[in-house]
Motif scaffolding. Structure first.
Motif, short mmCIF file in Angstrom:
data_model
loop_
_atom_site.label_atom_id
_atom_site.label_comp_id
_atom_site.label_asym_id
_atom_site.label_seq_id
_atom_site.Cartn_x
_atom_site.Cartn_y
_atom_site.Cartn_z
N VAL A 62 0.81 -1.22 0.00
CA VAL A 62 0.00 0.00 0.00
C VAL A 62 0.84 1.27 0.00
N GLY A 63 1.85 1.36 0.88
CA GLY A 63 2.68 2.57 0.89
C GLY A 63 3.16 2.98 2.26
N PRO A 64 3.79 4.15 2.37
CA PRO A 64 4.50 4.58 3.57
C PRO A 64 3.69 4.52 4.86
N ALA A 65 2.47 5.04 4.86
CA ALA A 65 1.67 5.05 6.10
C ALA A 65 1.37 3.63 6.55
N CYS A 66 1.06 2.76 5.61
CA CYS A 66 0.79 1.36 5.92
C CYS A 66 2.05 0.68 6.47
N ASP A 102 8.20 2.46 -2.06
CA ASP A 102 9.13 3.30 -1.32
C ASP A 102 8.54 3.59 0.05
N PRO A 103 9.21 3.22 1.16
CA PRO A 103 8.62 3.44 2.49
C PRO A 103 8.58 4.89 2.90
N GLY A 104 9.15 5.79 2.10
CA GLY A 104 9.04 7.22 2.38
C GLY A 104 10.20 7.77 3.20
N PRO A 105 10.29 9.10 3.28
CA PRO A 105 11.39 9.74 3.99
C PRO A 105 11.15 9.79 5.50
N ASP A 106 12.20 10.15 6.23
CA ASP A 106 12.09 10.43 7.67
C ASP A 106 11.46 9.27 8.44
N LEU A 107 11.91 8.06 8.16
CA LEU A 107 11.39 6.90 8.87
C LEU A 107 11.95 6.86 10.29
N ASP A 108 11.07 6.67 11.25
CA ASP A 108 11.49 6.43 12.62
C ASP A 108 11.51 4.91 12.83
N LEU A 109 12.71 4.35 12.86
CA LEU A 109 12.86 2.89 12.94
C LEU A 109 13.22 2.41 14.33
N LYS A 110 12.98 3.25 15.33
CA LYS A 110 13.32 2.86 16.71
C LYS A 110 12.59 1.58 17.12
N GLU A 111 11.28 1.54 16.88
CA GLU A 111 10.50 0.37 17.26
C GLU A 111 10.91 -0.86 16.44
N ALA A 112 11.20 -0.65 15.16
CA ALA A 112 11.65 -1.76 14.32
C ALA A 112 12.97 -2.32 14.83
N ARG A 113 13.84 -1.44 15.31
CA ARG A 113 15.14 -1.88 15.83
C ARG A 113 14.97 -2.65 17.13
N VAL A 114 14.10 -2.16 18.00
CA VAL A 114 13.85 -2.84 19.27
C VAL A 114 13.31 -4.25 19.02
N ARG A 115 12.47 -4.37 18.00
CA ARG A 115 11.90 -5.68 17.67
C ARG A 115 12.87 -6.53 16.84
#
Length: 332
Positions: free
Chosen positions: A222-226, A245-258
């Motif tokens: 679907v895209g960045p928000a999804c 494209d997952p879009g700019p300014d991604l906050d990947l803190k939660e992805a990193r913790v997981r």
């Protein structure tokens, strides 16, 4: 031959029916295919709007997916003969090679024998979405039996085959849909649980389904928000794949913790970068999918077909959103 041509970027009206020279065999490994149908994909509308992906540019013939009958073969071709029915994903990225046309010339190694169980419209609609779903789930995410999988937009082109491929791999599948009719469609394909994204909170629904664990694999179509909303719905050490494209300014803190593995999937890369081994791998994927189709284990849903001259109408419908399955052009 008749073909749809784009001479400049713009809306569906830039898709013009024109007469172009019929392509001819240029090498000993080529086949000339009389096209019977062409798939209509979101990438076609994006190229029409934003520009060609290959340096050949405009004017160009769009259409990445095709199915038809071999008309002639080069001197070294042994895999096919005139009269054979084939399907493939090739062309439509810039210049004169594309499938919104009556004929296309391509290297025979890029084509596979069309599944007997499919008509030409279904066969033409299938390659790009099959390759995308297979590469995303198998090659990127390493999907295994008994894993839980979230597939976004399960009634869409990629989604409806991804549900089936995940089930064939032995996984449990949940999917997002926009309403009851699409939920029924997704359930019939093998989805165990459907989430109405208009009415339900994604993370809450996924956690209820997985007993609070989250999904092992997710496919964002679907895209960045999804993509962002899916991160907290993932299990630790899960695989999240996006085809956009997952879009700019991604906050990947939660992805990193997981400890998530984040992957990008673009099945056009072998063509864009001229990667023969990757193209051969995609040929093998199509061959294996063809067997599944002929065995009745995998289905392709085409909700509507249009004649070649009505390509603009197909683009309008696709861009309006919420098409179930795929659209195709039929070429008489």
């Amino acid at each position: 031959m008749r073909a749809i041509e784009i001479q400049k970027t713009g809306g569906p009206a830039v898709l013009q029916l024109v007469e172009r020279p019929r392509p001819e065999l240029t090498g000993p490994d080529d086949i000339l295919v009389r096209l019977m149908a062409a798939g209509v994909n979101p990438v076609d509308t994006k190229i029409r709007t934003n520009g060609a992906l290959l340096p050949a540019g405009f004017p160009m013939v769009p259409g990445c997916d095709g199915a038809g009958v071999v008309e002639a073969v080069g001197a070294d071709v042994t895999r096919f003969k005139p009269g054979d029915e084939v399907w493939f994903c090739h062309g439509g990225l810039g210049g004169p090679v594309g499938n919104y046309a009556e004929y296309i010339c391509l290297d025979n190694q890029l084509a596979q024998a069309k599944p007997h169980a499919l008509g030409f419209a279904e066969a033409a609609a299938a390659p790009l979405v099959l390759l995308t779903a297979w590469e995303a789930l198998s090659d990127r995410a390493g999907l295994a039996a008994d894993q839980t999988v979230l597939i976004h937009a399960g009634a869409g082109g990629v989604g409806h085959v991804a549900i089936q491929l995940a089930r064939l791999a032995g996984a449990r599948v949940c999917t997002t849909v926009s309403g009851p009719e699409k939920a029924d469609f997704a359930h019939a394909l093998g989805a165990e649980y459907c989430i109405n994204y208009r009415e339900e909170d994604l993370v809450h629904a996924v956690m209820e389904w997985t007993g609070g664990r989250g999904v092992d694999v997710a496919l964002d179509t679907v895209g960045p928000a999804c993509f962002r909303r899916t991160i907290p719905a993932m299990a630790a050490y899960g695989n999240l794949v996006t085809i956009l494209d997952p879009g700019p300014d991604l906050d990947l803190k939660e992805a990193r913790v997981r400890n998530l593995r984040l992957s990008l999937e673009l099945m056009l890369t072998p063509q864009l970068r001229d990667l023969p081994r990757a193209q051969a791998h995609q040929g093998e994927i199509l061959r294996r999918c063809g067997k599944l189709i002929d065995n009745g284990e995998l289905k392709i849903h085409v909700s509507q077909t249009f004649p070649l001259a009505a390509a603009a109408q197909a683009h309008q419908l696709l861009e309006a959103g919420h098409v179930t399955g795929k659209l195709a052009l039929t070429i008489d």
